[in-house]
Design a protein around this motif. Structure first.
Motif, PDB file in Angstrom:
ATOM      1  N   GLY A 230       0.834  -1.194   0.000  1.00  0.00           N
ATOM      2  CA  GLY A 230       0.000   0.000   0.000  1.00  0.00           C
ATOM      3  C   GLY A 230       0.871   1.247   0.000  1.00  0.00           C
ATOM      4  O   GLY A 230       2.073   1.193   0.268  1.00  0.00           O
ATOM      5  N   PHE A 231       0.246   2.381  -0.302  1.00  0.00           N
ATOM      6  CA  PHE A 231       0.979   3.641  -0.331  1.00  0.00           C
ATOM      7  C   PHE A 231       0.067   4.770   0.108  1.00  0.00           C
ATOM      8  O   PHE A 231      -1.166   4.683   0.044  1.00  0.00           O
ATOM      9  N   VAL A 232       0.675   5.868   0.546  1.00  0.00           N
ATOM     10  CA  VAL A 232      -0.033   7.119   0.779  1.00  0.00           C
ATOM     11  C   VAL A 232       0.866   8.236   0.245  1.00  0.00           C
ATOM     12  O   VAL A 232       2.094   8.182   0.388  1.00  0.00           O
ATOM     13  N   LYS A 233       0.249   9.221  -0.409  1.00  0.00           N
ATOM     14  CA  LYS A 233       1.011  10.309  -1.028  1.00  0.00           C
ATOM     15  C   LYS A 233       0.347  11.635  -0.698  1.00  0.00           C
ATOM     16  O   LYS A 233      -0.868  11.791  -0.878  1.00  0.00           O
ATOM     17  N   TYR A 234       1.135  12.572  -0.217  1.00  0.00           N
ATOM     18  CA  TYR A 234       0.639  13.883   0.211  1.00  0.00           C
ATOM     19  C   TYR A 234       1.214  14.958  -0.703  1.00  0.00           C
ATOM     20  O   TYR A 234       2.423  14.996  -0.952  1.00  0.00           O
ATOM     21  N   TYR A 235       0.346  15.829  -1.228  1.00  0.00           N
ATOM     22  CA  TYR A 235       0.757  16.931  -2.102  1.00  0.00           C
ATOM     23  C   TYR A 235       0.447  18.261  -1.402  1.00  0.00           C
ATOM     24  O   TYR A 235      -0.646  18.442  -0.862  1.00  0.00           O
ATOM     25  N   ARG A 236       1.385  19.183  -1.462  1.00  0.00           N
ATOM     26  CA  ARG A 236       1.170  20.526  -0.914  1.00  0.00           C
ATOM     27  C   ARG A 236       1.471  21.546  -2.005  1.00  0.00           C
ATOM     28  O   ARG A 236       2.588  21.592  -2.536  1.00  0.00           O
ATOM     29  N   ILE A 237       0.464  22.357  -2.371  1.00  0.00           N
ATOM     30  CA  ILE A 237       0.655  23.346  -3.429  1.00  0.00           C
ATOM     31  C   ILE A 237       0.303  24.755  -2.933  1.00  0.00           C
ATOM     32  O   ILE A 237      -0.023  25.639  -3.735  1.00  0.00           O
ATOM     33  N   LYS A 238       0.394  24.953  -1.629  1.00  0.00           N
ATOM     34  CA  LYS A 238       0.039  26.250  -1.051  1.00  0.00           C
ATOM     35  C   LYS A 238       0.887  27.368  -1.638  1.00  0.00           C
ATOM     36  O   LYS A 238       0.410  28.504  -1.801  1.00  0.00           O
ATOM     37  N   ASP A 239       2.154  27.098  -1.927  1.00  0.00           N
ATOM     38  CA  ASP A 239       3.054  28.126  -2.450  1.00  0.00           C
ATOM     39  C   ASP A 239       3.339  27.965  -3.942  1.00  0.00           C
ATOM     40  O   ASP A 239       4.273  28.572  -4.470  1.00  0.00           O
ATOM     41  N   ALA A 240       2.550  27.153  -4.615  1.00  0.00           N
ATOM     42  CA  ALA A 240       2.768  26.922  -6.043  1.00  0.00           C
ATOM     43  C   ALA A 240       2.466  28.177  -6.856  1.00  0.00           C
ATOM     44  O   ALA A 240       1.675  29.038  -6.455  1.00  0.00           O
ATOM     45  N   ARG A 250      -8.136  23.421  -3.007  1.00  0.00           N
ATOM     46  CA  ARG A 250      -7.450  23.036  -1.781  1.00  0.00           C
ATOM     47  C   ARG A 250      -5.951  23.202  -1.959  1.00  0.00           C
ATOM     48  O   ARG A 250      -5.426  22.994  -3.052  1.00  0.00           O
ATOM     49  N   ASN A 251      -5.280  23.561  -0.884  1.00  0.00           N
ATOM     50  CA  ASN A 251      -3.819  23.681  -0.931  1.00  0.00           C
ATOM     51  C   ASN A 251      -3.121  22.354  -0.677  1.00  0.00           C
ATOM     52  O   ASN A 251      -1.896  22.275  -0.779  1.00  0.00           O
ATOM     53  N   HIS A 252      -3.888  21.317  -0.319  1.00  0.00           N
ATOM     54  CA  HIS A 252      -3.319  20.017  -0.003  1.00  0.00           C
ATOM     55  C   HIS A 252      -4.177  18.932  -0.652  1.00  0.00           C
ATOM     56  O   HIS A 252      -5.399  19.065  -0.754  1.00  0.00           O
ATOM     57  N   SER A 253      -3.534  17.863  -1.081  1.00  0.00           N
ATOM     58  CA  SER A 253      -4.250  16.705  -1.619  1.00  0.00           C
ATOM     59  C   SER A 253      -3.578  15.439  -1.106  1.00  0.00           C
ATOM     60  O   SER A 253      -2.366  15.424  -0.852  1.00  0.00           O
ATOM     61  N   VAL A 254      -4.373  14.393  -0.967  1.00  0.00           N
ATOM     62  CA  VAL A 254      -3.853  13.105  -0.498  1.00  0.00           C
ATOM     63  C   VAL A 254      -4.367  11.998  -1.413  1.00  0.00           C
ATOM     64  O   VAL A 254      -5.552  11.975  -1.776  1.00  0.00           O
ATOM     65  N   ALA A 255      -3.477  11.094  -1.793  1.00  0.00           N
ATOM     66  CA  ALA A 255      -3.850   9.895  -2.536  1.00  0.00           C
ATOM     67  C   ALA A 255      -3.376   8.682  -1.739  1.00  0.00           C
ATOM     68  O   ALA A 255      -2.353   8.733  -1.059  1.00  0.00           O
TER      69      ALA A 255
END
Length: 269
Positions: A230-240, A250-255
């Protein structure tokens, strides 16, 4: 990674095989994942699919369920690789922010990465490496192919064999990447053309620049006949660069996802 990309990489692996010690595993399984429609979307989508299990490893190429990596050059701890990844197509009707806009096609990325192995080696069960990648991105609905720019950035990856007994093992992998993207790449996901603008979303175009960070972690059990992981992946684009796009909700996403596979062929020792 899509079935088409997997098959292409598998053919490439067989073609490039030059070592009699190459490992090949074939199987079938099921995989479940929950993935945001796109990074920054409010909505996500769940997939439960039967998938083929293919793993190939030689001195020149490594193929697994998530990516294909070709080893082009090496000198001491330095390695020049080429890798491929893919993203799933999105029906814009499933996204409130994109409703009425063009759908997002399948996205395939391919390009080189320069790695330095601080600890271990690429074909060892445990290693820590630092690298920088650049990948060309193409979008397709399988009737046409569109150039959508490129993505690049530095990353760090750590893999640790936690337990091993005979052919059985448990492995932990984690990765941190910092992304930069061309304006063409950013606009494919986040631009709002004049024809799609309305009272809820204003016209928007982005420039090239910082694309945020991503952190992932995966845990897997492997044996001669079974694989589970299994995996978990966190994305942060608040400063993109494109954080002000009306399509960024949203400034954050999770897969996350997990799967189980049974191997019907295995030539591992």
């Amino acid at each position: 990674m899509s079935v088409i990309t997997r098959c292409f990489a598998f053919i490439l692996a067989l073609y490039s095989a030059s070592s009699v010690s190459a490992e090949l595993e074939l199987g079938a399984g099921v995989f479940h994942a929950n993935i945001p429609l796109y990074i920054g979307a409010r909505e996500s989508k769940s997939y439960t699919l039967p998938v083929p299990y293919v793993r190939y490893r030689s001195e020149r190429l490594n193929l697994d369920r998530r990516s294909a990596t070709g080893y082009l050059w090496q000198h001491n701890n330095w390695h020049l690789d080429i890798s491929a990844t893919a993203g799933i197509a999105v029906d814009s009707g499933e996204s409130k922010a994109r409703d009425g806009m063009d759908d997002l096609d399948w996205v395939f990325e391919l390009g080189p990465a320069l790695d330095y192995y601080v600890v271990g080696h690429y074909n060892q069960p445990s290693y820590f490496k630092l690298g920088v990648f650049t990948r060309k991105a193409l979008a397709t609905d399988f009737t046409r192919i569109d150039d959508i720019g490129f993505k690049a950035g530095p990353y760090a990856q750590w893999r640790q064999r936690l337990w091993q007994q005979g052919a059985q093992s448990i492995t932990l992998t984690s990765r941190l990447a910092i992304n930069y993207a061309s304006s063409q790449y950013a606009d494919y996901f986040y631009a709002v053309p004049t024809a799609a603008a309305n009272s809820l979303r204003s016209e928007y175009t982005s420039g090239n620049g910082y694309g945020g960070e991503e952190v992932s972690m995966g845990l897997s059990y492997d044996s001669r006949r079974w694989w589970f992981g299994g995996f978990v992946k966190y994305y942060r684009i608040k400063d993109a660069k494109w954080r002000d796009s009306p399509l960024v909700e949203r400034n954050h996403s999770v897969a996350f996802g997990f799967g189980l596979a049974w191997k019907f062929y295995n030539n591992r020792g």
